[in-house]
Design an enzyme around this catalytic site. Structure first.
Site, PDB file in Angstrom:
ATOM      1  N   SER A  23      12.231  -3.660  -6.089  1.00  0.00           N
ATOM      2  CA  SER A  23      12.427  -4.710  -5.175  1.00  0.00           C
ATOM      3  C   SER A  23      13.876  -4.606  -4.719  1.00  0.00           C
ATOM      4  O   SER A  23      14.790  -4.016  -5.335  1.00  0.00           O
ATOM      5  CB  SER A  23      12.238  -6.098  -5.833  1.00  0.00           C
ATOM      6  OG  SER A  23      12.879  -6.362  -6.819  1.00  0.00           O
ATOM      7  N   GLY A  24      14.152  -5.251  -3.696  1.00  0.00           N
ATOM      8  CA  GLY A  24      15.441  -5.269  -3.061  1.00  0.00           C
ATOM      9  C   GLY A  24      15.573  -6.535  -1.914  1.00  0.00           C
ATOM     10  O   GLY A  24      14.736  -6.988  -1.560  1.00  0.00           O
ATOM     11  N   VAL A  29       7.971  -2.903  -3.847  1.00  0.00           N
ATOM     12  CA  VAL A  29       7.056  -1.878  -3.689  1.00  0.00           C
ATOM     13  C   VAL A  29       6.135  -2.217  -4.856  1.00  0.00           C
ATOM     14  O   VAL A  29       6.641  -2.562  -6.003  1.00  0.00           O
ATOM     15  CB  VAL A  29       7.980  -0.509  -3.932  1.00  0.00           C
ATOM     16  CG1 VAL A  29       6.537   0.642  -4.013  1.00  0.00           C
ATOM     17  CG2 VAL A  29       8.841  -0.238  -2.800  1.00  0.00           C
ATOM     18  N   LYS A  44       4.746  -0.483   0.079  1.00  0.00           N
ATOM     19  CA  LYS A  44       6.091  -1.052   0.508  1.00  0.00           C
ATOM     20  C   LYS A  44       5.706  -2.295   1.267  1.00  0.00           C
ATOM     21  O   LYS A  44       4.931  -2.278   2.548  1.00  0.00           O
ATOM     22  CB  LYS A  44       6.811  -0.086   1.380  1.00  0.00           C
ATOM     23  CG  LYS A  44       7.425   0.968   0.705  1.00  0.00           C
ATOM     24  CD  LYS A  44       8.382   1.677   1.290  1.00  0.00           C
ATOM     25  CE  LYS A  44       9.315   2.756   0.633  1.00  0.00           C
ATOM     26  NZ  LYS A  44      10.402   3.461   1.393  1.00  0.00           N
ATOM     27  N   ASP A 133      18.900  10.817   5.427  1.00  0.00           N
ATOM     28  CA  ASP A 133      19.353  10.062   3.968  1.00  0.00           C
ATOM     29  C   ASP A 133      18.922  10.853   2.758  1.00  0.00           C
ATOM     30  O   ASP A 133      18.334   9.921   1.813  1.00  0.00           O
ATOM     31  CB  ASP A 133      18.948   8.463   3.918  1.00  0.00           C
ATOM     32  CG  ASP A 133      19.662   7.708   2.960  1.00  0.00           C
ATOM     33  OD1 ASP A 133      20.730   8.032   2.633  1.00  0.00           O
ATOM     34  OD2 ASP A 133      19.114   6.416   2.523  1.00  0.00           O
TER      35      ASP A 133
END
Length: 705
Positions: A23-24, A29, A44, A133
């Site tokens: 998580s963020g 997810v 997601k 990235d």
């Protein structure tokens, strides 16, 4: 960002939701499973309203993934915007992130990872997509060890050889000079990031210190030549340094060219056949394949669909160390009854199999999979029903007491054994038909050695004993092992089991004092206790880490197994209720390589399988495995997760087809030959060999395939 699971469930009625994988600020997810197809997925999730830039990023990621189809790129199955949520449904990758596993990789495996990422980038680049990235967090492992590139959230469509950077996107530590300057980007931009990743894998640190201020870090990317990677063979070092050239035109012309150059350099450095020894499946473009003498694509078994997870590790590859199951020994009150032989057996009973949890990934799924998995290093594999174990050479001896535990090194060349004779031993099994003792027995414990495990990097051995302690040993040179620091003390009774976390930084021990303990072993010469002991109503016979390192399983004399959330190992928390169903001591616990199934073994003469997709709500799978006529000491999964091995006091080991874990089937006849209790049956990292250990003081090796 907090998102209500109920909203996610309502938006995805066709899926069963599992544990949270991450998580963020963007969202979270979740693990999940398609109800009809029984396909494991990662979901997601983020809110669709109020964060237009992130919603666009999610949409961009889904579109980018939807246009890509390559064995080394995570597969996207669906993208939805419903009930105010954005949801990307993709394959689950239980092997974990490269960040989590990089400490376990040897140089050849590190180069194999880089080749896999280069193949993924070549596929994306030829379809007009830059990743922008590339970093260890965005490189994951599927259940069979296949490397997968994920998170195309900042991917950009480009035309020709370059694209204009619209603002900075990426991670400073891995950003190319042209990316920092917001200039024209191209395939060489991703190759620069991959060069940083490979440099870090081979040396243990990046070329430029990421702890310094970002402006100083960027200045080095723009102006400072990277120092030559220490300890890296020159041919490989030259390829890495070329990828870090300041001018994009000085880097390899394409990802395929980079792969071909690296493949040739590693072959020059380590000799032909190195790729096959890594245990990591590789699907490369023609130049890289030719350099490695790999078969054409048609001869390569495609990866199984939907086997992965945004969760974590490890795989069936030798890179993931497999700690062997150890007989449970210990609880002194159990030793009180009976003759010496019986006593030994009971003790062993309490020493659980931890190692199978360290086996690299397998494709065993808690529900039947529609697409079977592959075994990374074993080539074309036969169905479990075709397994017909054959003895390899003669039983090998050397211990003067029963052999209570074993562990394979991650490369499968070394076997460690532990015995009631108070010693542990190391054996060279490069030729498994002719094992050879390495050096002298390891002495230091003052009572029987109940269990042992080898760290994922193969440099450290951990042993436990009836003397109430655990010990760590430096086995970098297995012919000359050395004790590391002082014994680990803290338990107040027999220590029955030990396991390394997948990243090798944490050690778990279980003891008859009704506790399990976690230890910080970042510096193995100075281990430190983490938090408070994990309490059980009964003595702890076995401990095992899940492949992603976030969950610990314990088995105990109270006839139960338990799961613990150890995401923060200093503050472990019990997950749900104890697993009940066994009628007597739970001797052994083991995670399947994909982390979706737990196996347990008991003194009640049975083994059991459990669906732990949601570890807070485990469910029994099918009926107990019956067939043994006495205590079942240990359980161990094969590296591909399709076969289970059990060992018993009835002097036999058995193999079981668990392709459908709800309906396990016995494979062939019991393995006989030992003349006393069989405490352990353990698969080698490549799945081609089975080792069995017995109270008859011998170890036997069996050819599986």
């Amino acid at each position: 960002m907090i998102i209500d699971r109920g909203r996610v469930a309502a938006a995805l009625p066709g899926y069963a939701l599992g544990a949270e994988l991450g998580s963020g600020a963007f969202g979270l997810v979740l693990a999940g499973e398609h109800r009809r197809m029984r396909r494991p997925v990662a979901i997601k999730v983020m809110r669709a309203n109020g964060l237009d830039d992130l919603a666009v990023t999610f949409d961009s990621e889904a579109r980018a993934l939807g246009g890509l189809d390559h064995p080394h790129i995570v597969r996207a199955y669906d993208y939805l915007e419903v009930h105010g949520l954005c949801l990307v449904i993709m394959e689950l990758l239980p092997g974990g992130t490269l960040t989590h596993r990089r400490a376990t990789l040897n140089p050849q495996q590190s180069c194999a990872v880089a080749l896999a990422v280069a193949a993924a980038l070549d596929h994306a680049h030829t379809r007009g997509i830059l990743h922008r990235d590339i970093k260890p967090d965005n490189i994951l492992f599927a259940a069979d060890g296949t490397v997968k590139v994920t998170d195309f959230g900042v991917a950009k469509i480009f035309e020709g050889s370059a694209a204009s950077a619209s603002g900075l996107a990426g991670t400073p530590q891995y950003m190319a000079p042209e990316q920092i300057m917001a200039g024209h980007l191209g395939p060489a931009t991703d190759l620069y990031a991959l060069g940083i990743v490979l440099y870090q894998l081979l040396t243990g640190y990046p070329p430029f210190n990421p702890q310094q201020p970002v402006q100083a870090l960027w200045h080095q990317h723009l102006n400072s030549p990277p120092p030559p990677p220490a300890g890296v063979p020159d041919p490989v070092a030259q390829v890495v340094l070329r990828s870090l050239a300041k001018n994009p035109t000085d880097r390899s012309a394409s990802a395929a060219a980079f792969a071909a150059e690296l493949a040739q350099a590693v072959t020059d450095a380590y000799g032909p056949g190195w790729a096959g020894r890594t245990g990591l499946p590789l699907h490369l473009p023609d130049p890289g394949r030719r350099a490695l003498h790999l078969p054409p694509p048609a001869a390569i078994t495609p990866p199984r669909s939907g086997a992965g997870s945004e969760s974590t590790l490890p795989t069936d590859a030798p890179s993931v160390l497999l700690s062997p199951p150890a007989p449970r020994r210990g609880l002194r009150r159990l030793l009180a009854a009976g003759a010496a032989t019986l006593t030994l057996a009971i003790i062993t009973t309490l020493l659980l199999v931890i190692t199978s949890a360290h086996h690299p990934p397998a494709t065993l799924s808690a529900t039947p999979s529609t697409t079977p998995s592959t075994t990374p290093s074993a080539g074309p594999r036969s169905e479990p029903s075709a397994i017909d174990p054959q003895p390899l050479g003669q039983p090998f001896t050397g211990h003067t007491g029963g052999v209570w535990a074993m562990a394979f090194s991650s490369d499968g060349r070394t076997l460690a054994t532990a015995s009631g004779d108070r010693t542990a031993r190391l054996w060279n099994i490069t030729d498994p038909a002719h094992p050879q003792a390495l050096g002298q027995p390891l002495t230091g414990h003052t009572d029987g050695v109940t269990w042992l495990a080898i760290s994922p990097d193969g440099r450290t051995l951990a042993t436990t004993s009836l003397d109430d302690t655990a010990r760590l040993w430096n086995i970098t040179d297995p012919a000359h092992p050395q004790a590391l620091g002082q014994p680990l003390t803290g338990h107040t009774d027999d220590v029955n089991s030990v396991a390394f976390s997948p990243d090798g930084r944490t050690l778990a021990t279980g003891a008859t004092d009704s506790t399990a303990r976690l230890w910080n072993i970042t510096d193995p010469a100075h281990p430190q206790a983490l938090g408070q002991p994990l309490g059980h109503p009964g003595g702890v016979c076995s401990v095992a880490f899940s492949p992603d390192g976030r969950t610990l399983a314990t088995g105990a004399t109270d006839s139960t197994a338990r799961l613990w959330n150890i995401t923060d190992p200093a503050h472990p928390q019990a997950l749900g209720q104890p697993l009940t169903g066994h009628l007597d001591v739970v001797n052994s616990v083991a995670f399947s390589p994909d982390g979706r199934t737990l196996a347990t073994a008991s003194v009640d003469d049975t083994a059991r399988l459990w669906n732990i997709i949601d570890p807070a709500h485990p469910e029994a799978l099918g009926q107990p495995l019956t067939g043994h006529t006495a205590d079942v000491w240990t359980v161990a999964f094969s590296p591909d997760g399709r076969t289970l091995a059990t060992a018993s006091s009835d002097k036999t080991a058995r193999l079981w087809n668990i392709t459908d874990p709800a309906h396990p089937q016995a494979l062939g006849q019991p393995l006989t030959g030992h003349t006393a209790e069989v405490y352990l049956a353990l698969f080698s990292p490549d799945g081609r060999t089975l080792a069995t250990a017995s109270n008859d003081k011998t170890v036997r090796l069996w050819k599986i395939r």
